[in-house]
Design a protein around this motif. Structure first.
Motif, PDB file in Angstrom:
ATOM      1  N   PRO A 110       0.799  -1.237   0.000  1.00  0.00           N
ATOM      2  CA  PRO A 110       0.000   0.000   0.000  1.00  0.00           C
ATOM      3  C   PRO A 110       0.829   1.282   0.000  1.00  0.00           C
ATOM      4  CG  PRO A 110      -0.910  -1.586   1.566  1.00  0.00           C
ATOM      5  CD  PRO A 110       0.429  -2.119   1.130  1.00  0.00           C
ATOM      6  N   TRP A 111       2.068   1.221   0.424  1.00  0.00           N
ATOM      7  CA  TRP A 111       2.900   2.425   0.504  1.00  0.00           C
ATOM      8  C   TRP A 111       3.655   2.713  -0.801  1.00  0.00           C
ATOM      9  CZ3 TRP A 111       1.829  -0.441   4.801  1.00  0.00           C
ATOM     10  CH2 TRP A 111       1.435   0.250   5.943  1.00  0.00           C
ATOM     11  N   LEU A 112       3.796   1.735  -1.646  1.00  0.00           N
ATOM     12  CA  LEU A 112       4.623   1.887  -2.837  1.00  0.00           C
ATOM     13  C   LEU A 112       3.820   2.450  -4.007  1.00  0.00           C
ATOM     14  CD1 LEU A 112       6.382  -0.031  -1.082  1.00  0.00           C
ATOM     15  CD2 LEU A 112       7.104  -1.152  -3.196  1.00  0.00           C
ATOM     16  N   SER A 113       4.456   3.330  -4.767  1.00  0.00           N
ATOM     17  CA  SER A 113       3.850   3.803  -6.005  1.00  0.00           C
ATOM     18  C   SER A 113       3.871   2.670  -7.038  1.00  0.00           C
ATOM     19  CB  SER A 113       4.630   5.005  -6.546  1.00  0.00           C
ATOM     20  OG  SER A 113       5.921   4.602  -6.974  1.00  0.00           O
ATOM     21  N   ARG A 114       3.163   2.843  -8.124  1.00  0.00           N
ATOM     22  CA  ARG A 114       3.156   1.806  -9.161  1.00  0.00           C
ATOM     23  C   ARG A 114       4.567   1.549  -9.693  1.00  0.00           C
ATOM     24  NH1 ARG A 114      -2.186   3.258 -12.886  1.00  0.00           N
ATOM     25  NH2 ARG A 114      -3.760   2.898 -11.234  1.00  0.00           N
ATOM     26  N   ARG A 115       5.315   2.622  -9.871  1.00  0.00           N
ATOM     27  CA  ARG A 115       6.687   2.465 -10.366  1.00  0.00           C
ATOM     28  C   ARG A 115       7.555   1.725  -9.354  1.00  0.00           C
ATOM     29  NH1 ARG A 115      10.919   7.403 -11.804  1.00  0.00           N
ATOM     30  NH2 ARG A 115      12.611   6.069 -12.578  1.00  0.00           N
ATOM     31  N   GLN A 116       7.452   2.097  -8.088  1.00  0.00           N
ATOM     32  CA  GLN A 116       8.235   1.419  -7.046  1.00  0.00           C
ATOM     33  C   GLN A 116       7.837  -0.049  -6.927  1.00  0.00           C
ATOM     34  OE1 GLN A 116       7.059   4.121  -3.975  1.00  0.00           O
ATOM     35  NE2 GLN A 116       8.994   5.270  -4.021  1.00  0.00           N
ATOM     36  N   LEU A 117       6.557  -0.317  -7.072  1.00  0.00           N
ATOM     37  CA  LEU A 117       6.077  -1.692  -6.986  1.00  0.00           C
ATOM     38  C   LEU A 117       6.636  -2.529  -8.133  1.00  0.00           C
ATOM     39  CD1 LEU A 117       4.278  -3.640  -5.426  1.00  0.00           C
ATOM     40  CD2 LEU A 117       2.356  -2.870  -6.831  1.00  0.00           C
ATOM     41  N   ARG A 124       9.411  -1.971  -9.793  1.00  0.00           N
ATOM     42  CA  ARG A 124      10.851  -2.147  -9.582  1.00  0.00           C
ATOM     43  C   ARG A 124      11.120  -3.204  -8.515  1.00  0.00           C
ATOM     44  NH1 ARG A 124      13.744   3.584  -8.871  1.00  0.00           N
ATOM     45  NH2 ARG A 124      15.473   2.143  -8.549  1.00  0.00           N
ATOM     46  N   SER A 125      10.339  -3.187  -7.454  1.00  0.00           N
ATOM     47  CA  SER A 125      10.533  -4.175  -6.397  1.00  0.00           C
ATOM     48  C   SER A 125      10.212  -5.578  -6.891  1.00  0.00           C
ATOM     49  CB  SER A 125       9.668  -3.832  -5.177  1.00  0.00           C
ATOM     50  OG  SER A 125      10.162  -2.683  -4.519  1.00  0.00           O
ATOM     51  N   MET A 126       9.198  -5.707  -7.742  1.00  0.00           N
ATOM     52  CA  MET A 126       8.885  -7.024  -8.278  1.00  0.00           C
ATOM     53  C   MET A 126      10.000  -7.520  -9.187  1.00  0.00           C
ATOM     54  SD  MET A 126       6.738  -9.510  -8.160  1.00  0.00           S
ATOM     55  CE  MET A 126       5.073  -8.983  -7.715  1.00  0.00           C
ATOM     56  N   VAL A 127      10.552  -6.637  -9.996  1.00  0.00           N
ATOM     57  CA  VAL A 127      11.683  -7.011 -10.852  1.00  0.00           C
ATOM     58  C   VAL A 127      12.847  -7.497 -10.000  1.00  0.00           C
ATOM     59  CG1 VAL A 127      13.482  -6.081 -12.386  1.00  0.00           C
ATOM     60  CG2 VAL A 127      11.071  -5.576 -12.819  1.00  0.00           C
ATOM     61  N   ASP A 128      13.140  -6.765  -8.920  1.00  0.00           N
ATOM     62  CA  ASP A 128      14.257  -7.165  -8.069  1.00  0.00           C
ATOM     63  C   ASP A 128      13.942  -8.451  -7.311  1.00  0.00           C
ATOM     64  OD1 ASP A 128      16.358  -5.353  -8.560  1.00  0.00           O
ATOM     65  OD2 ASP A 128      15.326  -3.795  -7.423  1.00  0.00           O
ATOM     66  N   PHE A 129      12.691  -8.663  -6.927  1.00  0.00           N
ATOM     67  CA  PHE A 129      12.345  -9.944  -6.306  1.00  0.00           C
ATOM     68  C   PHE A 129      12.636 -11.096  -7.263  1.00  0.00           C
ATOM     69  CE2 PHE A 129       9.135 -13.318  -6.307  1.00  0.00           C
ATOM     70  CZ  PHE A 129       9.512 -13.973  -5.151  1.00  0.00           C
ATOM     71  N   ILE A 130      12.227 -10.965  -8.513  1.00  0.00           N
ATOM     72  CA  ILE A 130      12.475 -12.018  -9.511  1.00  0.00           C
ATOM     73  C   ILE A 130      13.970 -12.200  -9.725  1.00  0.00           C
ATOM     74  CG2 ILE A 130      12.156 -12.640 -11.933  1.00  0.00           C
ATOM     75  CD1 ILE A 130       9.486 -10.962 -11.750  1.00  0.00           C
ATOM     76  N   ARG A 131      14.676 -11.108  -9.865  1.00  0.00           N
ATOM     77  CA  ARG A 131      16.132 -11.141 -10.081  1.00  0.00           C
ATOM     78  C   ARG A 131      16.847 -11.912  -8.992  1.00  0.00           C
ATOM     79  NH1 ARG A 131      19.558  -5.639  -8.977  1.00  0.00           N
ATOM     80  NH2 ARG A 131      21.681  -6.383  -9.466  1.00  0.00           N
ATOM     81  N   PHE A 132      16.577 -11.565  -7.729  1.00  0.00           N
ATOM     82  CA  PHE A 132      17.288 -12.215  -6.627  1.00  0.00           C
ATOM     83  C   PHE A 132      16.749 -13.615  -6.343  1.00  0.00           C
ATOM     84  CE2 PHE A 132      18.330  -7.726  -5.791  1.00  0.00           C
ATOM     85  CZ  PHE A 132      19.707  -7.847  -5.812  1.00  0.00           C
ATOM     86  N   GLN A 181       8.402 -18.931  -6.968  1.00  0.00           N
ATOM     87  CA  GLN A 181       8.263 -17.477  -7.039  1.00  0.00           C
ATOM     88  C   GLN A 181       6.791 -17.075  -7.126  1.00  0.00           C
ATOM     89  OE1 GLN A 181      10.705 -15.317  -9.883  1.00  0.00           O
ATOM     90  NE2 GLN A 181      12.212 -16.984  -9.900  1.00  0.00           N
ATOM     91  N   ALA A 182       6.055 -17.752  -7.976  1.00  0.00           N
ATOM     92  CA  ALA A 182       4.633 -17.447  -8.115  1.00  0.00           C
ATOM     93  C   ALA A 182       3.891 -17.673  -6.808  1.00  0.00           C
ATOM     94  CB  ALA A 182       4.033 -18.303  -9.228  1.00  0.00           C
ATOM     95  N   PHE A 226       0.660 -15.627  -6.471  1.00  0.00           N
ATOM     96  CA  PHE A 226       0.219 -15.688  -7.861  1.00  0.00           C
ATOM     97  C   PHE A 226      -0.251 -14.325  -8.355  1.00  0.00           C
ATOM     98  CE2 PHE A 226      -0.095 -19.920  -6.042  1.00  0.00           C
ATOM     99  CZ  PHE A 226       0.586 -20.686  -6.988  1.00  0.00           C
ATOM    100  N   ASP A 227       0.522 -13.325  -7.987  1.00  0.00           N
ATOM    101  CA  ASP A 227       0.240 -11.943  -8.353  1.00  0.00           C
ATOM    102  C   ASP A 227       0.418 -11.775  -9.874  1.00  0.00           C
ATOM    103  OD1 ASP A 227       0.165  -9.194  -8.710  1.00  0.00           O
ATOM    104  OD2 ASP A 227       1.456  -8.757  -7.008  1.00  0.00           O
ATOM    105  N   PRO A 228      -0.575 -11.233 -10.593  1.00  0.00           N
ATOM    106  CA  PRO A 228      -0.401 -10.997 -12.035  1.00  0.00           C
ATOM    107  C   PRO A 228       0.792 -10.103 -12.349  1.00  0.00           C
ATOM    108  CG  PRO A 228      -2.708 -10.795 -11.423  1.00  0.00           C
ATOM    109  CD  PRO A 228      -1.939 -10.911 -10.139  1.00  0.00           C
ATOM    110  N   LEU A 229       1.136  -9.198 -11.417  1.00  0.00           N
ATOM    111  CA  LEU A 229       2.278  -8.328 -11.654  1.00  0.00           C
ATOM    112  C   LEU A 229       3.565  -9.141 -11.765  1.00  0.00           C
ATOM    113  CD1 LEU A 229       3.316  -5.402 -11.917  1.00  0.00           C
ATOM    114  CD2 LEU A 229       3.635  -5.396  -9.436  1.00  0.00           C
ATOM    115  N   TRP A 230       3.664 -10.235 -11.019  1.00  0.00           N
ATOM    116  CA  TRP A 230       4.848 -11.095 -11.127  1.00  0.00           C
ATOM    117  C   TRP A 230       5.002 -11.599 -12.552  1.00  0.00           C
ATOM    118  CZ3 TRP A 230       4.767 -16.396 -12.348  1.00  0.00           C
ATOM    119  CH2 TRP A 230       6.024 -17.020 -12.334  1.00  0.00           C
ATOM    120  N   LEU A 231       3.930 -12.081 -13.133  1.00  0.00           N
ATOM    121  CA  LEU A 231       3.990 -12.599 -14.500  1.00  0.00           C
ATOM    122  C   LEU A 231       4.333 -11.481 -15.484  1.00  0.00           C
ATOM    123  CD1 LEU A 231       3.603 -15.151 -16.207  1.00  0.00           C
ATOM    124  CD2 LEU A 231       1.188 -14.511 -16.446  1.00  0.00           C
TER     125      LEU A 231
END
Length: 318
Positions: free
Chosen positions: A247-254, A256-264, A275-276, A281-286
């Motif tokens: 809830p605190w993150l902007s769409r852009r921050q969210l 970026r954080s998802m990209v870094d979650f996948i990366r690490f 990961q899913a 099973f967040d659609p943003l992850w996909l």
């Protein structure tokens, strides 16, 4: 004023800082507020740290506890320091920094100014930092003074950035220890502060408490190496961003954080199905999976040309 339970535990985590440690120790001696103890956790130093502390302990009048552990990282030293602390408020002083002479007094006065019947929702008191020469603020000031707000609100909603220093209630610090992963020596400090934000606020003040000096061999001196050697800690950090702190993150921050979650996650050896599941099973992850995979591949390319940088895929959580 001194009691069996001092007002403050001043905690110093240290590793091979025998040459700089006396500066921090001297700043503790100079405090105008005297109801405190000192806890020093040596994270496996190979220099004269033990001797420096022993000489200092022999001549000061306040309690000093020194313990040495195998090199495990600052977050593990922090957990040990909290375990040993007897003070009501826990203040972290890095071994290469310096407290301002009235730092503890300023914190104490601000803490006492909080009405006792409303104090339960406060985690502690947070203030600003100065450069070591005392000429520059290294923190952006708060929009109000004082400001009662959580770490997440200050960082993401009020967008107040920069280094800050705080004293936290020891009982709360014990409730929120840093996670420890076998084979890894770093967890981002803000992981704990974000978790605490869901339950407590800090009394934030536009007053400097500490002078800091960033060392050439400090934790932030080689961010790529730090990240590659501690993938599970970073994986968990970004997972909590996209789940707990969403809830605190902007769409852009969210994103970026998802990209870094996948990366690490890839660096940590976590497969796609897991990961899913972790992201519910967040659609943003996909959606961000190609970008996260791309960042991981860029890291692998960089690793080929930098000796000693091997992803720690075998690390497991303790």
């Amino acid at each position: 004023m001194a009691t069996d339970s001092p007002m403050f535990t001043v905690f110093i985590p240290t590793y091979n800082r025998a040459g700089l440690l006396p500066r921090a120790l001297s700043s503790i001696e100079a405090q105008t507020f005297r109801d405190f103890e000192v806890v020093i956790v040596d994270d496996g130093s190979t220099d004269d740290t033990a001797a420096v502390v022993a000489r200092w302990k022999a001549r000061v009048e306040f309690p000093v506890t020194y313990v040495k552990q195998n090199n495990q990282g600052k977050h593990v030293a922090h957990n040990k320091g909290v375990e040993l602390a007897k003070g009501r408020l826990f203040f972290n002083l890095d071994s290469d920094d310096r407290l301002l002479p009235d730092a503890l007094e300023r914190i104490w006065r601000q803490w006492e100014a909080i009405p006792e019947d409303g104090r339960e929702r406060f985690a502690g008191v947070e203030g600003l930092v100065l450069s070591m020469d005392g000429k520059r603020l290294l923190s952006n000031p708060y929009p109000h003074n004082p400001l009662d707000a959580s770490f997440l609100d200050v960082r993401y909603r009020l967008r107040v950035s920069g280094d800050k220093k705080h004293a936290i209630r020891t009982d709360i610090a014990r409730r929120f220890p840093y996670p420890v992963f076998s084979g890894e020596r770093h967890v981002r400090p803000s992981m704990t502060w974000k978790r605490i934000s869901h339950h407590y606020v800090f009394r934030c003040i536009n007053q400097p408490l500490q002078q800091v000096e960033y060392q050439p061999d400090g934790l932030s001196s080689d961010r790529f190496r730090l990240r590659m050697h501690n993938p599970r800690g970073f994986q968990l950090y970004y997972l909590e961003d996209v789940t707990m702190h969403r809830p605190w993150l902007s769409r852009r921050q969210l994103r970026r954080s998802m990209v870094d979650f996948i990366r690490f996650s890839f660096h940590a050896g976590t497969g796609l199905l897991e990961q899913a599941r972790l992201t519910r099973f967040d659609p943003l992850w996909l959606m961000m999976l190609p970008a996260g995979c791309g960042r991981w591949l860029v890291d692998l390319y960089r690793l080929r040309f930098r000796k000693g940088y091997k992803p720690n895929r075998k690390a497991t959580r303790n």
